[in-house]
Design an enzyme around this catalytic site. Structure first.
Site, PDB file in Angstrom:
ATOM      1  N   LYS A 151     -11.145 -20.681  -7.638  1.00 18.14           N
ATOM      2  CA  LYS A 151     -12.122 -19.617  -7.917  1.00 18.14           C
ATOM      3  C   LYS A 151     -11.349 -18.550  -8.683  1.00 18.14           C
ATOM      4  O   LYS A 151     -10.433 -17.920  -8.152  1.00 18.14           O
ATOM      5  CB  LYS A 151     -12.701 -19.083  -6.605  1.00 18.14           C
ATOM      6  CG  LYS A 151     -13.168 -17.628  -6.585  1.00 18.14           C
ATOM      7  CD  LYS A 151     -14.449 -17.361  -7.358  1.00 18.14           C
ATOM      8  CE  LYS A 151     -14.922 -15.929  -7.089  1.00 18.14           C
ATOM      9  NZ  LYS A 151     -14.212 -14.909  -7.892  1.00 18.14           N
ATOM     10  N   GLY A 208      -6.231 -11.776  -0.614  1.00 19.07           N
ATOM     11  CA  GLY A 208      -7.056 -10.647  -1.033  1.00 19.07           C
ATOM     12  C   GLY A 208      -7.318  -9.697   0.113  1.00 19.07           C
ATOM     13  O   GLY A 208      -6.464  -9.530   0.991  1.00 19.07           O
ATOM     14  N   SER A 209      -8.503  -9.116   0.116  1.00 19.02           N
ATOM     15  CA  SER A 209      -8.805  -8.050   1.078  1.00 19.02           C
ATOM     16  C   SER A 209      -9.188  -8.620   2.440  1.00 19.02           C
ATOM     17  O   SER A 209      -9.632  -9.768   2.548  1.00 19.02           O
ATOM     18  CB  SER A 209      -9.949  -7.200   0.542  1.00 19.02           C
ATOM     19  OG  SER A 209     -11.128  -7.972   0.486  1.00 19.02           O
ATOM     20  N   GLY A 212     -13.117  -9.308   2.254  1.00 18.17           N
ATOM     21  CA  GLY A 212     -13.472 -10.537   1.537  1.00 18.17           C
ATOM     22  C   GLY A 212     -12.988 -11.766   2.295  1.00 18.17           C
ATOM     23  O   GLY A 212     -13.721 -12.755   2.436  1.00 18.17           O
ATOM     24  N   GLY A 213     -11.764 -11.698   2.804  1.00 20.23           N
ATOM     25  CA  GLY A 213     -11.187 -12.832   3.519  1.00 20.23           C
ATOM     26  C   GLY A 213     -11.979 -13.172   4.777  1.00 20.23           C
ATOM     27  O   GLY A 213     -12.245 -14.342   5.057  1.00 20.23           O
ATOM     28  N   GLU A 232      -4.592 -14.917   3.350  1.00 21.43           N
ATOM     29  CA  GLU A 232      -3.561 -13.885   3.426  1.00 21.43           C
ATOM     30  C   GLU A 232      -4.262 -12.574   3.138  1.00 21.43           C
ATOM     31  O   GLU A 232      -4.723 -12.340   2.023  1.00 21.43           O
ATOM     32  CB  GLU A 232      -2.456 -14.160   2.402  1.00 21.43           C
ATOM     33  CG  GLU A 232      -1.294 -13.215   2.582  1.00 21.43           C
ATOM     34  CD  GLU A 232      -0.466 -13.092   1.319  1.00 21.43           C
ATOM     35  OE1 GLU A 232      -0.164 -14.098   0.692  1.00 21.43           O
ATOM     36  OE2 GLU A 232      -0.137 -11.936   0.986  1.00 21.43           O
ATOM     37  N   CYS A 269       1.648  -7.468  -1.782  1.00 18.54           N
ATOM     38  CA  CYS A 269       1.240  -7.680  -0.390  1.00 18.54           C
ATOM     39  C   CYS A 269       2.360  -7.266   0.553  1.00 18.54           C
ATOM     40  O   CYS A 269       2.122  -6.973   1.715  1.00 18.54           O
ATOM     41  CB  CYS A 269       0.853  -9.129  -0.174  1.00 18.54           C
ATOM     42  SG  CYS A 269       2.023 -10.284  -0.884  1.00 18.54           S
ATOM     43  N   GLU A 359      -3.677  -0.504   5.869  1.00 20.87           N
ATOM     44  CA  GLU A 359      -2.983  -0.512   4.582  1.00 20.87           C
ATOM     45  C   GLU A 359      -3.697   0.404   3.574  1.00 20.87           C
ATOM     46  O   GLU A 359      -4.921   0.381   3.473  1.00 20.87           O
ATOM     47  CB  GLU A 359      -3.008  -1.964   4.057  1.00 20.87           C
ATOM     48  CG  GLU A 359      -2.390  -2.172   2.698  1.00 20.87           C
ATOM     49  CD  GLU A 359      -2.521  -3.644   2.228  1.00 20.87           C
ATOM     50  OE1 GLU A 359      -3.445  -4.353   2.663  1.00 20.87           O
ATOM     51  OE2 GLU A 359      -1.676  -4.051   1.412  1.00 20.87           O
TER      52      GLU A 359
HETATM   53  P1  NAP Z   1     -10.911  -9.149  -2.798  1.00 19.82           P
HETATM   54  O1  NAP Z   1     -11.891  -8.090  -3.117  1.00 19.82           O
HETATM   55  O2  NAP Z   1     -10.881  -9.632  -1.398  1.00 19.82           O
HETATM   56  O3  NAP Z   1     -11.215 -10.377  -3.783  1.00 19.82           O
HETATM   57  C1  NAP Z   1     -10.512 -11.603  -3.707  1.00 19.82           C
HETATM   58  C2  NAP Z   1     -11.470 -12.747  -4.020  1.00 19.82           C
HETATM   59  O4  NAP Z   1     -12.429 -12.871  -2.967  1.00 19.82           O
HETATM   60  C3  NAP Z   1     -12.268 -12.527  -5.296  1.00 19.82           C
HETATM   61  O5  NAP Z   1     -12.453 -13.763  -5.929  1.00 19.82           O
HETATM   62  C4  NAP Z   1     -13.576 -11.976  -4.780  1.00 19.82           C
HETATM   63  O6  NAP Z   1     -14.656 -12.208  -5.648  1.00 19.82           O
HETATM   64  C5  NAP Z   1     -13.743 -12.731  -3.480  1.00 19.82           C
HETATM   65  N1  NAP Z   1     -14.537 -11.960  -2.521  1.00 19.82           N
HETATM   66  C6  NAP Z   1     -14.367 -10.661  -2.192  1.00 19.82           C
HETATM   67  N2  NAP Z   1     -15.267 -10.297  -1.253  1.00 19.82           N
HETATM   68  C7  NAP Z   1     -16.009 -11.392  -0.991  1.00 19.82           C
HETATM   69  C8  NAP Z   1     -17.103 -11.646  -0.110  1.00 19.82           C
HETATM   70  N3  NAP Z   1     -17.606 -10.708   0.669  1.00 19.82           N
HETATM   71  N4  NAP Z   1     -17.628 -12.876  -0.099  1.00 19.82           N
HETATM   72  C9  NAP Z   1     -17.136 -13.844  -0.893  1.00 19.82           C
HETATM   73  N5  NAP Z   1     -16.105 -13.667  -1.747  1.00 19.82           N
HETATM   74  C10 NAP Z   1     -15.538 -12.460  -1.785  1.00 19.82           C
HETATM   75  O7  NAP Z   1      -9.453  -8.741  -3.150  1.00 19.82           O
HETATM   76  P2  NAP Z   1      -8.868  -8.121  -4.500  1.00 19.82           P
HETATM   77  O8  NAP Z   1      -9.895  -8.078  -5.572  1.00 19.82           O
HETATM   78  O9  NAP Z   1      -7.657  -8.859  -4.776  1.00 19.82           O
HETATM   79  O10 NAP Z   1      -8.435  -6.662  -4.122  1.00 19.82           O
HETATM   80  C11 NAP Z   1      -9.250  -5.776  -3.410  1.00 19.82           C
HETATM   81  C12 NAP Z   1      -8.423  -5.156  -2.304  1.00 19.82           C
HETATM   82  O11 NAP Z   1      -7.823  -6.211  -1.528  1.00 19.82           O
HETATM   83  C13 NAP Z   1      -7.264  -4.326  -2.728  1.00 19.82           C
HETATM   84  O12 NAP Z   1      -7.615  -3.035  -3.067  1.00 19.82           O
HETATM   85  C14 NAP Z   1      -6.366  -4.405  -1.525  1.00 19.82           C
HETATM   86  O13 NAP Z   1      -6.759  -3.470  -0.570  1.00 19.82           O
HETATM   87  C15 NAP Z   1      -6.581  -5.778  -0.989  1.00 19.82           C
HETATM   88  N6  NAP Z   1      -5.523  -6.753  -1.371  1.00 19.82           N
HETATM   89  C16 NAP Z   1      -4.557  -6.989  -0.497  1.00 19.82           C
HETATM   90  C17 NAP Z   1      -3.563  -7.896  -0.817  1.00 19.82           C
HETATM   91  C18 NAP Z   1      -2.501  -8.205   0.165  1.00 19.82           C
HETATM   92  O14 NAP Z   1      -1.868  -9.233   0.033  1.00 19.82           O
HETATM   93  N7  NAP Z   1      -2.242  -7.376   1.125  1.00 19.82           N
HETATM   94  C19 NAP Z   1      -3.540  -8.556  -2.029  1.00 19.82           C
HETATM   95  C20 NAP Z   1      -4.564  -8.293  -2.922  1.00 19.82           C
HETATM   96  C21 NAP Z   1      -5.553  -7.384  -2.558  1.00 19.82           C
HETATM   97  P3  NAP Z   1     -15.189 -11.012  -6.606  1.00 19.82           P
HETATM   98  O15 NAP Z   1     -14.292 -11.020  -7.766  1.00 19.82           O
HETATM   99  O16 NAP Z   1     -16.586 -11.355  -6.953  1.00 19.82           O
HETATM  100  O17 NAP Z   1     -15.104  -9.769  -5.796  1.00 19.82           O
END
Ligand code: NAP
Length: 476
Positions: A151, A208-209, A212-213, A232, A269, A359
């Protein structure tokens, strides 16, 4: 450049192709998988200049960092190729029959491992190469014998499509079934959800978040046939500076720590988010040195406007928190890269407010001042699951140090005794993933050669016929 979201019927076709490919790729010999992994690494490197330029345009991470990340990505692909050539996915336990009645007597058992099937892989925003289309999760799954359906992350869409085109080219050139590698693109809530819920997907890997996770993990577990979800999620990565370390080289450590907090604009991360520092003059001096070093740093833009908004909100919450003292609080206009932020609180104040244990993604850290090791342990326990805990000054096994190391091992996947948590070696001894929220499956790692284990499932072959036993762990 505009990209079309993958439709429901396209997604179904891509996953079906992955499932069809699995019948042959899942049984493929080491040479086939290793050639694919090496071919992908070579292809990435052959397009380096164009891919890095595209990645820089979309992520602002800078060409130096992105070139290094591409090196790591091809290293990972080739490293997994070597693992496969060394027979790691085909290793088995041969347990010859023992005559007699049970429990002592038993039939011939061969414990082998089989690839789980097509893997859904969610690209990370913050590693456009190393944890995206051909990143660590994809390499580990392909090494295990699993086709992958990626994805794409919408933060680097053009790069994702360029890398996917290149991967499809390698798969075709090697005469492998098309479905060995596929990619879908579109909203996570639609395309991502459909992917995880597709009945032919056997496992999912995600970075990711937390929000979302958790949403995707719930979908993975609510299927008629639930599947493993290797997520993660967030990580605070606390760092404990013991007095002996500050006395020995506090100024040097402060300088290096500032580099770690601001590396990649704090979007790692493993970025250190909470710094546990002893009360007293040496601790005061260390915090001042850290603030000076942070003030001198110049972070680049964040990955997306959404992340910047998240950072600004987190930073503002800290700046207005009644228990926190702002140590470094410069602000920057939205059009400019963010400025590093540092705040300070005592252990009691930190422990009292769970919101401070979350975080803040970006170049910010919170200093927690402690009276001694017992308070440092309470801080670690309050934060809970983390990818890393760093302890500086644990050189002698005093009762307090042992207790601190034990507490760190309880909450983290990796415990460091020198240096900084950013920068994760890809190797045999690595563990990237600790208790929740740093991982949804703390028994697994998403970095290092052991990451392949996530996509292999043990099967005991009991009294296997000769032809099957002769395959020596190679799935049929
Ligand atoms: P994210 O918003 O969780 O997105 C990651 C993936 O998951 C994207 O493909 C996203 O699709 C999908 N997704 C998100 N919410 C979803 C849901 N409710 N249902 C289904 N799929 C979903 O993460 P991100 O864009 O990488 O970053 C956002 C935040 O995540 C950051 O600001 C940070 O706080 C955190 N983050 C943490 C780490 C870590 O390792 N600690 C790493 C990266 C990010 P879409 O593109 O459509 O949203």
């Amino acid at each position: 450049m505009t990209f079309q979201d993958t439709t429901v019927s396209q997604l179904d076709a891509i996953v079906n192709a992955a499932s069809n490919a699995f019948t042959t790729y899942g049984a493929s010999p080491a040479a086939t998988r290793a050639a694919l992994l090496r071919g992908l690494a070579d292809a990435l490197e052959s397009q380096r200049t164009a891919l890095v330029a595209l990645a820089d345009q979309e992520t602002h991470l800078g060409t130096a960092r992105l070139n290094g990340e591409l090196d790591r990505t091809s290293f990972q692909l080739r490293g997994f190729a070597t693992q496969v050539e060394q027979g790691v996915p085909f290793a088995f336990t041969d347990d010859p029959a023992v005559a007699g009645a049970p429990p002592v007597g038993h039939p011939h058992l061969m414990r082998v491992r089989v690839p789980v099937g097509p893997v859904a892989m969610f690209s990370a925003s913050n590693f456009p190469f190393a944890f995206s289309v051909l990143g660590g999760d994809t390499a580990a799954a392909l090494a295990a014998g699993c086709p992958v359906v990626v994805k794409a992350h919408r933060g680097h869409r053009a790069l994702s499509h360029a890398v996917a085109d290149l991967a499809r080219g390698v798969v075709a050139a090697q005469g492998l079934p098309t479905g060995v590698f596929g990619m879908v693109d579109g909203r996570g809530t639609e395309v991502g959800m459909s992917l995880v819920q597709h009945p032919l997907i056997a496992a999912a890997a995600f970075t990711g978040s937390v929000r979302g996770g958790l949403a995707l993990e719930k979908a993975a577990q609510s299927r008629p046939r639930p599947i493993p979800f290797f997520g993660e999620l967030g990580s605070v990565n606390p760092l404990v500076a013991l007095p002996s370390a500050l006395a020995a080289k506090g100024a040097e450590l402060a300088q290096g720590l500032a580099g770690s907090i601001t590396m990649g604009c704090g979007q790692f991360c493993t970025s250190p988010g909470v710094i546990v520092v002893p009360q007293g003059a040496p601790g005061d001096a260390f915090v001042a040195q850290l603030a000076d070093a942070l003030k001198a740093s110049t972070p680049h833009h964040m990955l997306t406007a959404q992340m910047r908004a998240g950072f600004d909100a987190g930073r503002a919450a800290w700046a207005t928190h009644p228990g926190l003292t702002t140590v470094l609080g410069e602000t920057a206009a939205e059009s400019q890269p963010p400025r590093p932020f540092l705040a300070q609180i005592n252990a009691a104040g930190f422990l009292a407010d769970p919101a401070l244990h979350e975080e803040v993604f970006g170049p910010a850290a919170l200093v927690v001042r402690v009276a001694g090791t017992a308070e440092a342990i309470e801080v670690l326990q309050a934060i809970g699951g983390s990818l890393t805990v760093t302890i500086w000054g644990a050189d002698e096994p005093s009762e307090e140090v042992v207790a601190l190391v034990r507490a760190a091992s309880q909450v983290a996947g990796r415990v460091l005794f020198s240096g900084y948590p950013t920068g994760v070696a890809v190797s045999a001894g690595q563990q990237h993933g600790g208790p929740f929220p740093s991982s949804t499956q703390p028994g697994s790692t998403s970095v290092g050669w052991a990451a392949m284990d996530r996509f292999l499932r043990p099967v005991a072959l009991q009294d296997a016929p000769g032809w099957l036993a002769a395959r020596q762990g190679q799935p049929c």
